[in-house]
Design a protein around this motif. Structure first.
Motif, short mmCIF file in Angstrom:
data_model
loop_
_atom_site.label_atom_id
_atom_site.label_comp_id
_atom_site.label_asym_id
_atom_site.label_seq_id
_atom_site.Cartn_x
_atom_site.Cartn_y
_atom_site.Cartn_z
N LYS A 126 -10.10 54.96 68.90
CA LYS A 126 -10.67 56.15 69.54
C LYS A 126 -10.58 56.03 71.05
N ILE A 127 -10.88 54.79 71.55
CA ILE A 127 -10.80 54.57 73.00
C ILE A 127 -9.36 54.70 73.46
N ILE A 128 -8.44 54.11 72.70
CA ILE A 128 -7.03 54.19 73.07
C ILE A 128 -6.59 55.64 73.07
N ALA A 129 -6.98 56.39 72.07
CA ALA A 129 -6.58 57.80 71.99
C ALA A 129 -7.14 58.60 73.17
N PHE A 130 -8.36 58.26 73.58
CA PHE A 130 -8.95 58.96 74.73
C PHE A 130 -8.15 58.70 75.97
N GLY A 144 1.41 66.26 82.65
CA GLY A 144 1.79 67.67 82.70
C GLY A 144 2.49 68.13 81.43
N GLU A 145 3.57 68.92 81.70
CA GLU A 145 4.30 69.51 80.55
C GLU A 145 5.00 68.47 79.74
N ALA A 146 5.41 67.37 80.35
CA ALA A 146 6.14 66.32 79.63
C ALA A 146 5.23 65.59 78.68
N GLY A 147 3.95 65.50 78.99
CA GLY A 147 3.03 64.76 78.12
C GLY A 147 2.29 65.65 77.16
N LYS A 148 2.73 66.90 77.01
CA LYS A 148 2.03 67.84 76.11
C LYS A 148 2.07 67.38 74.66
N ASN A 149 3.25 66.99 74.23
CA ASN A 149 3.37 66.54 72.82
C ASN A 149 2.61 65.26 72.59
N PHE A 150 2.65 64.37 73.55
CA PHE A 150 1.94 63.11 73.41
C PHE A 150 0.45 63.37 73.39
N HIS A 151 0.01 64.38 74.15
CA HIS A 151 -1.40 64.74 74.15
C HIS A 151 -1.85 65.19 72.76
N ILE A 152 -0.96 65.93 72.07
CA ILE A 152 -1.29 66.39 70.70
C ILE A 152 -1.44 65.21 69.77
N VAL A 153 -0.51 64.22 69.85
CA VAL A 153 -0.57 63.03 68.99
C VAL A 153 -1.82 62.25 69.29
N ALA A 154 -2.15 62.12 70.57
CA ALA A 154 -3.35 61.36 70.94
C ALA A 154 -4.59 62.04 70.40
N SER A 155 -4.58 63.38 70.41
CA SER A 155 -5.73 64.12 69.88
C SER A 155 -5.89 63.90 68.37
N GLU A 156 -4.76 63.88 67.65
CA GLU A 156 -4.82 63.65 66.21
C GLU A 156 -5.31 62.27 65.90
N ILE A 157 -4.86 61.27 66.72
CA ILE A 157 -5.30 59.88 66.48
C ILE A 157 -6.78 59.77 66.73
N ARG A 158 -7.22 60.44 67.74
CA ARG A 158 -8.66 60.41 68.06
C ARG A 158 -9.46 61.05 66.92
N ARG A 159 -8.97 62.24 66.45
CA ARG A 159 -9.66 62.91 65.34
C ARG A 159 -9.68 62.04 64.09
N LEU A 160 -8.56 61.32 63.82
CA LEU A 160 -8.48 60.41 62.66
C LEU A 160 -9.45 59.28 62.83
N ALA A 161 -9.58 58.78 64.00
CA ALA A 161 -10.52 57.67 64.26
C ALA A 161 -11.93 58.14 64.01
N ASP A 162 -12.25 59.38 64.46
CA ASP A 162 -13.59 59.92 64.20
C ASP A 162 -13.83 60.03 62.70
N GLY A 163 -12.78 60.48 61.96
CA GLY A 163 -12.94 60.60 60.50
C GLY A 163 -13.16 59.26 59.86
#
Length: 583
Positions: A436-440, A450-469
Motif C-alpha cells: 500500500k505504501i509502495i503504491a502510494f 504528467g501525461e507519461a505517468g498516467k498509465n502507471f498511475h492507474i496501475v498504482a491505484s489498482e495495486i493500492r486498492r488490492l492492498a486495501d482489499g
C-alpha cells in the motif's frame, strides 16, 4: 241304517255313472261340432270348385262348337275382299258351309238390294227368297253393317224348321275398306241346349244359358226360352247388371250355390245354381250317424264302467275290513315305537349338548394356553433380541468413546494449525501494508510525471486498492480464526464431558446385559412348559371331539329312527282311515 247305506251306494253309483258319461258326451258333441264346421268349409270349397269346373267344361264345349262357324265366316270375309262376283261368292258360301260339321244355313248379302243391278243374295241351302223378304232390313244385317265385330242376333224361331235359331253375322269390306255386304249363318239353339243339359253340377242343380239381360236361351221349360228372365225366377240377391258383368263368380247364398261365366267372346252367359244339400246331405247324415254312434258307445262304456266299478267296490269293502283290523295293531305298535324313540332322542340330545359344552371349554383352554405359549415364545425372542441389542449398544459406546477421544486430539491439533495460520495472516497483512505504501509512492511519482505517468498511475491505484482489499480480508480472517479458536475450546470441553457420560453408559449396559440374560433363561423355561401344557390340552380336545362326533352320529341315527317311527305312525293312521273308508 241299512236302507240309508243302500241309498248312499245308489246315489254314489248314479254320480259315478254321470261322471263317466258326461265327459264322453261332451267330447262327442265337441268332436261332432268341429267335424261339422270343418265339413262345411270343405263342402263350400268343393261346391265352388265343382260349379266352376262344370261351367268351364261347358264353356269349352260351346266354344269348340262355335269355332268352325267363326273360322269359316272369317275366311269368307278374307276371300271376299278381292271379288264381288256372285258366282265366286256363291261357291265360297257352299264350300265354307261344307266345312262346318253341323247342318246350318250359311249366306251372304251385298250392301245393295238384290233388286238393283249389282245387288244379290246367296245361300248355302239354295233357299228361294220371297219377293217381300229384303236382307238389308233383317236384324242380322242391320247390326253388322256398322261394326267390325261379330254380331249375335237375338234367338228367333225359324219359319221353315220351327226350331229356335240364332244368327251370327259379320261385316265384309273390300281392300279399300269400303262396305260390300254382310255374311251370316244360323245356329240351332237345340245343339247348345243339349250341351247345357249334358253337364251337371249336382243332382238337383240347374244350368242355363242367358242373354246379358238375364233372358233364357236354354231352359227345361221351352216356353220360358226368350220369354222369361232368370232373375225373376231365382232367389239370388244380385241384379242382372251386377251378376252378368263378365266376371267369373261362384259362391253360396241362403243354402244354394251359384256360379256364372261368359261364353268365350259371345254376349251369352252360363249360370249354375242348386241346393248345397246335394253335396252336404250325405256328409251331414254320416256326421249325425257318427255322433249318434259315439253317444251310444259312450253310454255303453259308462254302463260297463259302472258295472265293473260296482264289482270292484264289493271286493274293496271286504279287503278294507281286513286291512282295518291289521292296521289297528300296526297303529298301536307304531305309536309305542314312536314314543320310545322320542324319549331316546331327547336323552341323546342332552348328552350331546353336555359334550358340546365340554368340548367348547377344552377348546377355549387350549386356545388360551396356545396364546400364552405363543406370547412366551415371543417374549423369549424379544429378550434375546434385547440382549443382542445391549451388546451392540455396549460395543457402539466403546466405539463412540474412541471416536470422541480421536475428535478431541484432532481439535487440539487443529488449534495448533490455526496458530500457524494466524502467523501467516499477520505476514500477509504486513506485506499488504508495504504494498500500500509502495503504491502510494508510485501514485505520487506518476502524478509528477504528467501525461507519461498516467498509465502507471492507474496501475498504482489498482495495486493500492488490492492492498486495501487484502488488509480487509486478513482482518476478517483474523475474526473467523478467533471464532474457530473459541468454538474449538468449547467443543473440547463438551467432548470431555461426553466421554465421562459414555463411560457411565458402558457401565449401565453391562448391568442390563446381566439382567436380560437372567430373564432370557426364565423365559425359555416358561415357553417350554407352556408348549407341553398346550400339547396335553390338544390331545384332550381331540379325544373329546371324537367322542362328540360319535355321539352326534348316534343322535342323528336316533333322530332318524324317531322320524321314521313318526312316519310309520302317520302312515298307519292314514292306512287306518283308508281302511275305514273301504269298509
Amino acid at each position: 241304517m241299512a236302507d240309508k247305506s243302500d241309498e248312499n251306494v245308489k246315489k254314489r253309483l248314479r254320480v259315478l255313472f254321470l261322471s263317466v258319461l258326461l265327459p264322453l258326451l261332451v267330447v262327442t258333441v265337441i268332436s261332432g261340432a268341429v267335424l261339422l264346421f270343418w265339413s262345411n268349409r270343405q263342402i263350400t270349397r268343393y261346391v265352388n270348385s265343382e260349379s266352376r269346373n262344370a261351367l268351364l267344361e261347358l264353356d269349352n264345349r260351346i266354344s269348340e262348337y262355335l269355332a268352325p262357324a267363326l273360322i269359316n265366316m272369317q275366311n269368307f270375309v278374307n276371300f271376299s275382299r278381292d271379288t264381288q262376283d256372285k258366282e265366286v261368292l256363291d261357291a265360297l258360301v257352299h264350300v265354307f258351309a261344307e266345312n262346318i260339321p253341323y247342318k246350318l244355313s250359311f249366306y251372304y248379302s251385298t250392301a245393295e238390294s238384290r233388286f238393283s243391278r249389282d245387288g244379290f243374295y246367296v245361300d248355302s241351302s239354295d233357299w228361294v227368297l220371297d219377293d217381300d223378304w229384303i236382307p238389308q232390313q233383317r236384324p242380322w244385317f242391320v247390326s253388322a253393317k256398322d261394326t267390325s265385330e261379330m254380331c249375335y242376333e237375338p234367338p228367333y224361331v225359324d219359319d221353315m224348321t220351327g226350331e229356335l235359331c240364332v244368327s251370327l253375322s259379320q261385316r265384309v269390306d273390300d281392300r279399300n275398306g269400303e262396305f260390300q255386304g254382310v255374311v251370316a249363318l244360323d245356329l240351332l239353339m237345340k245343339d247348345m241346349a243339349d250341351m247345357v243339359n249334358s253337364v251337371s253340377v249336382s243332382p238337383n242343380g240347374k244350368i242355363y244359358m242367358l242373354l246379358s239381360d238375364g233372358t233364357y236361351l236354354t231352359n227345361e221349360d221351352d216356353a220360358k226360352v226368350t220369354a222369361a228372365n232368370y232373375f225373376s225366377d231365382s232367389a239370388i240377391s244380385y241384379s242382372a247388371g251386377e251378376y252378368l258383368d263378365g266376371e267369373k263368380k261362384s259362391f253360396i247364398e241362403n243354402g244354394r250355390y251359384y256360379a256364372v261365366t261368359r261364353i268365350s267372346v259371345t254376349p251369352w252367359f252360363i249360370v249354375a245354381e242348386g241346393p248345397t244339400t246335394d253335396f252336404s246331405g250325405n256328409a251331414m247324415r254320416n256326421i249325425l250317424l257318427l255322433v249318434f254312434a259315439l253317444c251310444v258307445f259312450s253310454l255303453l262304456c259308462s254302463l260297463v264302467n259302472v258295472r265293473l266299478m260296482k264289482g270292484m267296490r264289493s271286493g274293496e269293502k271286504t279287503l278294507g275290513k281286513r286291512i282295518y283290523a291289521e292296521t289297528q295293531n300296526l297303529v298301536k305298535s307304531a305309536k309305542d315305537t314312536a314314543a320310545t324313540a322320542s324319549e331316546q332322542n331327547e336323552s341323546v340330545k342332552e348328552i350331546v349338548a353336555t359334550m358340546e359344552d365340554c368340548t367348547a371349554l377344552s377348546e377355549n383352554i387350549s386356545t388360551k394356553i396356545g396364546d400364552v405359549s405363543s406370547l412366551t415364545v415371543k417374549t423369549n425372542g424379544d429378550i434375546a433380541s434385547g440382549v443382542d441389542l445391549i451388546a451392540d449398544n455396549k460395543q457402539q459406546l466403546y466405539q463412540i468413546a474412541e471416536a470422541n477421544k480421536s475428535t478431541i486430539d484432532g481439535i487440539k491439533e487443529l488449534g495448533g494449525k490455526i496458530s500457524t495460520i494466524w502467523d501467516i495472516v499477520t505476514l500477509i497483512n504486513t506485506v499488504a501494508d508495504q504494498a500500500k505504501i509502495i503504491a502510494f509512492n508510485a501514485e505520487l511519482e506518476a502524478s509528477s510525471a504528467g501525461e507519461a505517468g498516467k498509465n502507471f498511475h492507474i496501475v498504482a491505484s489498482e495495486i493500492r486498492r488490492l492492498a486495501d482489499g487484502i488488509i480487509s480480508g486478513t482482518k476478517e480472517i483474523k475474526d473467523k480464526i478467533a471464532e474457530i479458536e473459541k468454538s474449538s475450546d468449547t467443543l473440547i470441553l463438551m467432548s470431555e464431558n461426553g466421554t465421562e457420560k459414555i463411560a457411565q453408559g458402558v457401565d449401565r449396559a453391562k448391568m442390563l446385559e446381566e439382567r436380560f440374560a437372567s430373564m432370557k433363561n426364565a423365559s425359555e423355561i416358561t415357553a417350554e412348559s407352556a408348549e407341553k401344557m398346550s400339547a396335553i390340552v390338544q390331545q384332550q380336545t381331540s379325544a373329546t371331539e371324537q367322542i362328540l362326533l360319535t355321539l352326534k352320529k348316534i343322535a342323528a341315527r336316533v333322530e332318524h329312527f324317531s322320524e321314521e317311527a313318526a312316519h310309520i305312525f302317520t302312515a298307519s293312521e292314514n292306512l287306518n282311515t283308508i281302511a275305514e273308508g273301504l269298509s
